[in-house]
Design a protein around this motif. Structure first.
Motif, PDB file in Angstrom:
ATOM      1  N   ILE A 157       0.829  -1.207   0.000  1.00 39.83           N
ATOM      2  CA  ILE A 157       0.000   0.000   0.000  1.00 39.83           C
ATOM      3  C   ILE A 157       0.863   1.258   0.000  1.00 39.83           C
ATOM      4  O   ILE A 157       0.547   2.237  -0.678  1.00 39.83           O
ATOM      5  CB  ILE A 157      -0.962  -0.048   1.201  1.00 39.83           C
ATOM      6  CG1 ILE A 157      -2.052  -1.068   0.892  1.00 39.83           C
ATOM      7  CG2 ILE A 157      -1.540   1.310   1.498  1.00 39.83           C
ATOM      8  CD1 ILE A 157      -2.947  -1.371   2.028  1.00 39.83           C
ATOM      9  N   LEU A 158       2.004   1.207   0.702  1.00 40.49           N
ATOM     10  CA  LEU A 158       2.896   2.375   0.717  1.00 40.49           C
ATOM     11  C   LEU A 158       3.395   2.682  -0.694  1.00 40.49           C
ATOM     12  O   LEU A 158       3.442   3.844  -1.118  1.00 40.49           O
ATOM     13  CB  LEU A 158       4.074   2.120   1.647  1.00 40.49           C
ATOM     14  CG  LEU A 158       3.762   2.173   3.143  1.00 40.49           C
ATOM     15  CD1 LEU A 158       5.002   1.836   3.945  1.00 40.49           C
ATOM     16  CD2 LEU A 158       3.234   3.546   3.533  1.00 40.49           C
ATOM     17  N   ALA A 159       3.756   1.616  -1.433  1.00 43.38           N
ATOM     18  CA  ALA A 159       4.255   1.825  -2.790  1.00 43.38           C
ATOM     19  C   ALA A 159       3.171   2.406  -3.678  1.00 43.38           C
ATOM     20  O   ALA A 159       3.416   3.299  -4.495  1.00 43.38           O
ATOM     21  CB  ALA A 159       4.770   0.505  -3.368  1.00 43.38           C
ATOM     22  N   ALA A 160       1.945   1.888  -3.518  1.00 41.25           N
ATOM     23  CA  ALA A 160       0.838   2.420  -4.315  1.00 41.25           C
ATOM     24  C   ALA A 160       0.557   3.864  -3.937  1.00 41.25           C
ATOM     25  O   ALA A 160       0.254   4.700  -4.803  1.00 41.25           O
ATOM     26  CB  ALA A 160      -0.406   1.562  -4.112  1.00 41.25           C
ATOM     27  N   ALA A 161       0.692   4.178  -2.645  1.00 44.95           N
ATOM     28  CA  ALA A 161       0.447   5.545  -2.186  1.00 44.95           C
ATOM     29  C   ALA A 161       1.429   6.518  -2.824  1.00 44.95           C
ATOM     30  O   ALA A 161       1.085   7.668  -3.136  1.00 44.95           O
ATOM     31  CB  ALA A 161       0.555   5.611  -0.666  1.00 44.95           C
ATOM     32  N   SER A 162       2.652   6.042  -3.053  1.00 42.56           N
ATOM     33  CA  SER A 162       3.659   6.903  -3.666  1.00 42.56           C
ATOM     34  C   SER A 162       3.210   7.366  -5.054  1.00 42.56           C
ATOM     35  O   SER A 162       3.338   8.552  -5.396  1.00 42.56           O
ATOM     36  CB  SER A 162       4.978   6.129  -3.742  1.00 42.56           C
ATOM     37  OG  SER A 162       5.777   6.640  -4.758  1.00 42.56           O
ATOM     38  N   VAL A 163       2.651   6.439  -5.836  1.00 42.67           N
ATOM     39  CA  VAL A 163       2.174   6.821  -7.178  1.00 42.67           C
ATOM     40  C   VAL A 163       1.002   7.777  -7.062  1.00 42.67           C
ATOM     41  O   VAL A 163       0.903   8.749  -7.820  1.00 42.67           O
ATOM     42  CB  VAL A 163       1.736   5.579  -7.974  1.00 42.67           C
ATOM     43  CG1 VAL A 163       1.480   5.951  -9.405  1.00 42.67           C
ATOM     44  CG2 VAL A 163       2.791   4.522  -7.900  1.00 42.67           C
ATOM     45  N   ALA A 164       0.113   7.496  -6.133  1.00 42.64           N
ATOM     46  CA  ALA A 164      -1.040   8.366  -5.967  1.00 42.64           C
ATOM     47  C   ALA A 164      -0.589   9.776  -5.615  1.00 42.64           C
ATOM     48  O   ALA A 164      -1.136  10.764  -6.121  1.00 42.64           O
ATOM     49  CB  ALA A 164      -1.953   7.804  -4.880  1.00 42.64           C
ATOM     50  N   MET A 165       0.450   9.893  -4.766  1.00 41.81           N
ATOM     51  CA  MET A 165       1.000  11.204  -4.429  1.00 41.81           C
ATOM     52  C   MET A 165       1.578  11.889  -5.652  1.00 41.81           C
ATOM     53  O   MET A 165       1.366  13.080  -5.882  1.00 41.81           O
ATOM     54  CB  MET A 165       2.106  11.046  -3.381  1.00 41.81           C
ATOM     55  CG  MET A 165       1.643  11.222  -1.963  1.00 41.81           C
ATOM     56  SD  MET A 165       2.960  10.745  -0.850  1.00 41.81           S
ATOM     57  CE  MET A 165       4.110  12.083  -1.097  1.00 41.81           C
ATOM     58  N   ALA A 166       2.315  11.116  -6.447  1.00 43.95           N
ATOM     59  CA  ALA A 166       2.960  11.687  -7.622  1.00 43.95           C
ATOM     60  C   ALA A 166       1.915  12.203  -8.613  1.00 43.95           C
ATOM     61  O   ALA A 166       2.081  13.269  -9.199  1.00 43.95           O
ATOM     62  CB  ALA A 166       3.851  10.633  -8.282  1.00 43.95           C
ATOM     63  N   ALA A 167       0.838  11.406  -8.793  1.00 43.60           N
ATOM     64  CA  ALA A 167      -0.162  11.783  -9.781  1.00 43.60           C
ATOM     65  C   ALA A 167      -1.169  12.773  -9.209  1.00 43.60           C
ATOM     66  O   ALA A 167      -1.858  13.447  -9.961  1.00 43.60           O
ATOM     67  CB  ALA A 167      -0.889  10.528 -10.278  1.00 43.60           C
ATOM     68  N   GLY A 168      -1.252  12.826  -7.902  1.00 42.06           N
ATOM     69  CA  GLY A 168      -2.208  13.731  -7.276  1.00 42.06           C
ATOM     70  C   GLY A 168      -3.642  13.274  -7.412  1.00 42.06           C
ATOM     71  O   GLY A 168      -4.572  14.077  -7.339  1.00 42.06           O
ATOM     72  N   THR A 169      -3.854  11.988  -7.660  1.00 43.19           N
ATOM     73  CA  THR A 169      -5.223  11.482  -7.778  1.00 43.19           C
ATOM     74  C   THR A 169      -5.270  10.022  -7.364  1.00 43.19           C
ATOM     75  O   THR A 169      -4.258   9.326  -7.412  1.00 43.19           O
ATOM     76  CB  THR A 169      -5.746  11.611  -9.217  1.00 43.19           C
ATOM     77  OG1 THR A 169      -7.013  10.961  -9.301  1.00 43.19           O
ATOM     78  CG2 THR A 169      -4.802  10.972 -10.200  1.00 43.19           C
ATOM     79  N   LEU A 170      -6.460   9.568  -6.967  1.00 48.38           N
ATOM     80  CA  LEU A 170      -6.642   8.157  -6.627  1.00 48.38           C
ATOM     81  C   LEU A 170      -7.321   7.404  -7.761  1.00 48.38           C
ATOM     82  O   LEU A 170      -7.488   6.193  -7.697  1.00 48.38           O
ATOM     83  CB  LEU A 170      -7.492   8.027  -5.360  1.00 48.38           C
ATOM     84  CG  LEU A 170      -6.762   8.231  -4.042  1.00 48.38           C
ATOM     85  CD1 LEU A 170      -7.756   8.181  -2.894  1.00 48.38           C
ATOM     86  CD2 LEU A 170      -5.689   7.197  -3.829  1.00 48.38           C
ATOM     87  N   SER A 171      -7.703   8.155  -8.795  1.00 50.60           N
ATOM     88  CA  SER A 171      -8.384   7.515  -9.925  1.00 50.60           C
ATOM     89  C   SER A 171      -7.352   6.817 -10.812  1.00 50.60           C
ATOM     90  O   SER A 171      -6.339   7.416 -11.182  1.00 50.60           O
ATOM     91  CB  SER A 171      -9.148   8.566 -10.723  1.00 50.60           C
ATOM     92  OG  SER A 171      -9.268   8.170 -12.058  1.00 50.60           O
ATOM     93  N   LEU A 172      -7.607   5.566 -11.165  1.00 52.12           N
ATOM     94  CA  LEU A 172      -6.621   4.827 -11.956  1.00 52.12           C
ATOM     95  C   LEU A 172      -6.414   5.440 -13.343  1.00 52.12           C
ATOM     96  O   LEU A 172      -5.269   5.630 -13.760  1.00 52.12           O
ATOM     97  CB  LEU A 172      -7.015   3.349 -12.045  1.00 52.12           C
ATOM     98  CG  LEU A 172      -6.903   2.582 -10.721  1.00 52.12           C
ATOM     99  CD1 LEU A 172      -7.405   1.160 -10.880  1.00 52.12           C
ATOM    100  CD2 LEU A 172      -5.478   2.582 -10.208  1.00 52.12           C
ATOM    101  N   PRO A 173      -7.502   5.770 -14.087  1.00 56.20           N
ATOM    102  CA  PRO A 173      -7.260   6.460 -15.367  1.00 56.20           C
ATOM    103  C   PRO A 173      -6.535   7.784 -15.154  1.00 56.20           C
ATOM    104  O   PRO A 173      -5.683   8.162 -15.970  1.00 56.20           O
ATOM    105  CB  PRO A 173      -8.675   6.677 -15.920  1.00 56.20           C
ATOM    106  CG  PRO A 173      -9.509   5.658 -15.249  1.00 56.20           C
ATOM    107  CD  PRO A 173      -8.930   5.470 -13.896  1.00 56.20           C
ATOM    108  N   GLY A 174      -6.849   8.465 -14.051  1.00 59.69           N
ATOM    109  CA  GLY A 174      -6.177   9.732 -13.742  1.00 59.69           C
ATOM    110  C   GLY A 174      -4.686   9.521 -13.554  1.00 59.69           C
ATOM    111  O   GLY A 174      -3.849  10.303 -14.040  1.00 59.69           O
ATOM    112  N   ILE A 175      -4.305   8.458 -12.872  1.00 57.56           N
ATOM    113  CA  ILE A 175      -2.886   8.164 -12.648  1.00 57.56           C
ATOM    114  C   ILE A 175      -2.185   7.910 -13.979  1.00 57.56           C
ATOM    115  O   ILE A 175      -1.102   8.428 -14.243  1.00 57.56           O
ATOM    116  CB  ILE A 175      -2.731   6.954 -11.700  1.00 57.56           C
ATOM    117  CG1 ILE A 175      -3.150   7.353 -10.279  1.00 57.56           C
ATOM    118  CG2 ILE A 175      -1.301   6.441 -11.704  1.00 57.56           C
ATOM    119  CD1 ILE A 175      -3.161   6.211  -9.298  1.00 57.56           C
ATOM    120  N   VAL A 176      -2.836   7.108 -14.851  1.00 57.65           N
ATOM    121  CA  VAL A 176      -2.214   6.824 -16.144  1.00 57.65           C
ATOM    122  C   VAL A 176      -2.104   8.102 -16.967  1.00 57.65           C
ATOM    123  O   VAL A 176      -1.098   8.322 -17.648  1.00 57.65           O
ATOM    124  CB  VAL A 176      -3.017   5.761 -16.905  1.00 57.65           C
ATOM    125  CG1 VAL A 176      -2.339   5.424 -18.212  1.00 57.65           C
ATOM    126  CG2 VAL A 176      -3.161   4.517 -16.063  1.00 57.65           C
TER     127      VAL A 176
END
Lengths: 320, 195
Positions: A157-176
Motif C-alpha cells: 500500500i505504501l508503494a501504491a500511495a507513492s504513485v497516488a501522491m505523484a499523480a495527485g489522484t486516486l483515480s486509476l485512469p487519472g494516474i495513467v
C-alpha cells in the motif's frame, strides 16, 4: 436508465468477464510452456493437437469430473464459501482497471483505494479455507498466509500511495493520464516494492511458504478437491493478471506507447503479459524463501524502501 | 557474486534469471518418444534374437544363464546312412524360449554361444500387460533377428579380431617357411586391411 445504457453496462460486464476467464488461462498456459522450456522440457504437447494449447481446458474438464469432498469435521459453510471469496475479488478488481484511454469498465474516483481494498479480500479466501478445513496442514498454511498478508500488505500500500501522491489522484485512469516516462526512474523503487509485495500476497514462488508442498502438503488448499480446488488455482492466476495489470497501470504507464489513441488497449495488454512472464520467470529461477527470510525481506527490506520512495516522491513532487 | 574485488548486490539474483532465460532459448532435451523413435547407441541391449538354424542344442546358453530363464527342448533325429557310410544322429530343436520377465540382460548367453545363434537386437517395444506373456518362444525370437544391426566398425587402433589375427599369423608363417633363407620378410598385405 434507457435500454442503451443497460446494454452498455451488460457489454462492459461481459467484456470484463471474458477477460477474467481468458487471461488467467493464457497466463497458466504460458507458465506451462515457459517453465518447461526454462527447465529444458517441452511441457504439454498433446491436448488440443498443437503444442498442447488445450491443456488447461482438459484440466478444467478433469477437475469438473472429480468428487467434491467436504471433510466431516470441516466447517461446511465456510469451507464451501472460501473458493468464491478467493476468486471473486479479482473479478471485481478487473472492473476498475483502465485498459485504454476512456476504456474502463467502471471509472471510480477512488479507484486505487477500491482496488487495494478488494485485493486484500482475496487473501481471506485462503485464510477461511485454512481455518475451516479441520486439518493441521491447512491451519498451518492459513496462519502462514495470515502472517504473510500482515507483512506484505504494508509495503504494497505504501508503494501504491507513492504513485497516488505523484499523480495527485486516486483515480486509476487519472494516474495513467498523469504518468510520464521519467516516472519509470523516479518510481522505480516503488514499482519493485509493489511488484514483489504483490507476488508475496499472491503466494507465488518464491513466496509460496503458505502452500509449501514439501512441508505442509498444499497449505490451506490441502482438503480441497474438484471444482473448488480448480477455483483456488484459477484465483492464483487471476491474481497474477490483476497484479500485473495494476503494476502496468500504476508504474509502467498503462496505455502509453506509440499510437496510444488507437492501440492503447494493446499496450496495456502487452505490458501486463510481459509482467506475467516475469512472474513465471521468477518462479522458475528462485527457490522458496524460508519463513524468517520472508518476514525479514518484508520488514527490513520492502517497508524501509517503500518509506524512502514515499519521501522521495514527496520531495520531488514539491520541487517540480 | 563478486566482480573483481567489488561485491555487486543482487548479482546472484540476476545470474539465476540469466540461467533460466538461457535455458529457455536453447532446444529442450526431451525425446518425443512415441512420436519420434529414439536414437539408440550401437550394441543396445533391447531383446535377444535367435537364429534357429545355427542352434545345435548344445545347451551352453541355458546352463550359463544366471537366471535360468532359457528353456530348451529337443529330440534326436537319425539321418539315414549315405552310400558306404553309417547313419548319424543330430539334435533337433523343439522349443527355445526366453522368459524376459526373469532375464536380466547380462548377455552371457550371447557371449557363450559357440555357433552364433544368439544376438542382441535393439528392439525394446515388447511390453506386456501380463508377466506370463513375457516368455517368448523361438518363432518370436526368430522374428527379432531381422532387427539385429550389423556390427559397428571397430574403433580406430582397435585390436583386430582374433580370427583375422590368427589367419594373418598363419599366412606370415607360411611365407617365412617358403622364403627360408631370405633375410627380408615383406610385411603381409593383409595387415593394412583392417576388419
Amino acid at each position: 436508465m434507457s435500454l442503451v445504457d443497460v446494454l452498455e453496462v451488460a457489454l462492459r460486464i461481459v467484456l470484463v468477464l471474458g477477460a477474467f476467464l481468458v487471461l488467467p488461462l493464457l497466463v497458466g498456459q504460458t507458465e506451462h510452456k515457459a517453465m518447461a522450456h526454462m527447465q529444458s522440457r517441452l511441457g504439454p504437447m498433446y491436448a488440443g493437437g498443437f503444442h498442447g494449447w488445450a491443456q488447461l481446458v482438459a484440466d478444467g474438464v478433469k477437475f469438473a469430473q472429480k468428487e467434491d469432498i467436504v471433510p466431516a469435521a470441516a466447517d461446511r459453510t465456510v469451507f464451501k464459501l472460501a473458493p468464491a471469496v478467493a476468486l471473486i475479488p479479482y473479478l471485481v478488481v478487473l472492473v476498475a482497471i483502465p485498459v485504454g484511454p476512456g476504456l474502463v469498465a467502471q471509472d471510480l474516483d477512488a479507484g486505487l483505494f477500491f482496488v487495494l481494498a478488494v485485493m486484500g479480500i482475496g487473501v481471506l479466501g485462503a485464510l477461511m479455507a485454512g481455518w475451516a478445513s479441520a486439518n493441521k496442514f491447512s491451519l498451518l498454511g492459513g496462519l502462514r498466509t495470515a502472517a504473510q498478508l500482515m507483512a506484505y500488505e504494508l509495503p504494497f500500500i505504501l508503494a501504491a500511495a507513492s504513485v497516488a501522491m505523484a499523480a495527485g489522484t486516486l483515480s486509476l485512469p487519472g494516474i495513467v493520464n498523469a504518468w510520464e516516462p521519467w516516472w519509470l526512474i523516479w518510481q522505480l523503487p516503488g514499482a519493485v516494492v509493489f511488484f514483489v509485495a504483490g507476488l508475496a500476497e499472491l503466494q507465488r514462488p518464491p513466496f509460496d511458504m503458505p502452500v509449501a508442498d514439501s512441508e505442509i502438503i498444499f497449505g490451506a488448499f490441502t482438503e480441497y478437491t474438484g471444482l473448488r480446488f480448480a477455483l483456488f488455482l484459477l484465483a492464483e492466476y487471476a491474481g497474477i493478471v490483476v497484479l500485473c495489470a495494476l503494476t502496468t497501470v500504476l508504474f509502467l504507464g498503462g496505455w502509453h506507447g506509440p499510437y496510444d489513441e488507437a492501440l492503447g488497449w494493446l499496450w496495456t495488454l502487452l505490458k501486463t503479459m510481459a509482467l506475467a512472464f516475469v512472474v513465471i520467470w521468477l518462479r522458475v529461477s528462485y527457490p522458496r524463501l524460508r519463513e524468517d527470510q520472508l518476514q525479514r525481506l518484508a520488514w527490513k527490506g520492502l517497508v524501509p524502501l517503500a518509506l524512502a520512495q514515499l519521501a522521495l516522491t514527496g520531495v520531488v513532487a514539491v520541487v517540480v | 557474486m563478486r566482480i573483481g574485488p567489488i561485491k555487486v548486490p543482487g548479482a546472484g539474483l540476476a545470474k539465476g534469471l540469466a540461467v533460466t532465460m538461457r535455458t529457455m532459448t536453447k532446444r529442450s532435451v526431451t525425446d518425443q518418444y512415441p512420436d519420434v523413435k529414439p536414437e539408440l547407441p550401437p550394441r543396445s541391449r533391447g531383446v535377444i534374437a535367435l537364429v534357429e538354424e545355427n542352434c545345435t542344442v548344445c545347451m551352453l546358453c541355458a546352463r550359463e544363464c544366471p537366471d535360468w530363464c532359457i528353456y530348451i527342448d529337443s529330440h534326436k533325429e537319425t539321418i539315414p546312412a549315405p552310400e558306404g557310410g553309417r547313419e548319424r544322429q543330430r539334435n533337433v530343436l523343439d522349443r527355445f524360449a526366453i522368459d524376459f520377465s526373469l532375464c536380466m540382460y547380462c548377455g552371457i548367453c550371447i557371449e557363450v554361444c559357440p555357433f552364433d545363434a544368439l544376438f542382441w537386437s535393439p528392439e525394446f517395444e515388447y511390453a506386456e500387460f501380463d508377466i506370463r506373456n513375457m516368455t517368448h518362444e523361438k518363432d518370436r525370437l526368430q522374428q527379432w533377428t531381422a532387427t539385429v544391426p550389423p556390427p559397428p566398425p571397430a574403433d580406430p587402433h582397435a585390436q583386430r579380431p582374433k580370427e583375422l589375427e590368427a589367419a594373418v599369423k598363419a599366412a606370415e608363417k607360411a611365407r617365412v617357411d617358403r622364403g627360408s633363407a631370405a633375410a627380408q620378410v615383406t610385411p603381409p598385405a593383409a595387415k593394412d586391411e583392417s576388419a
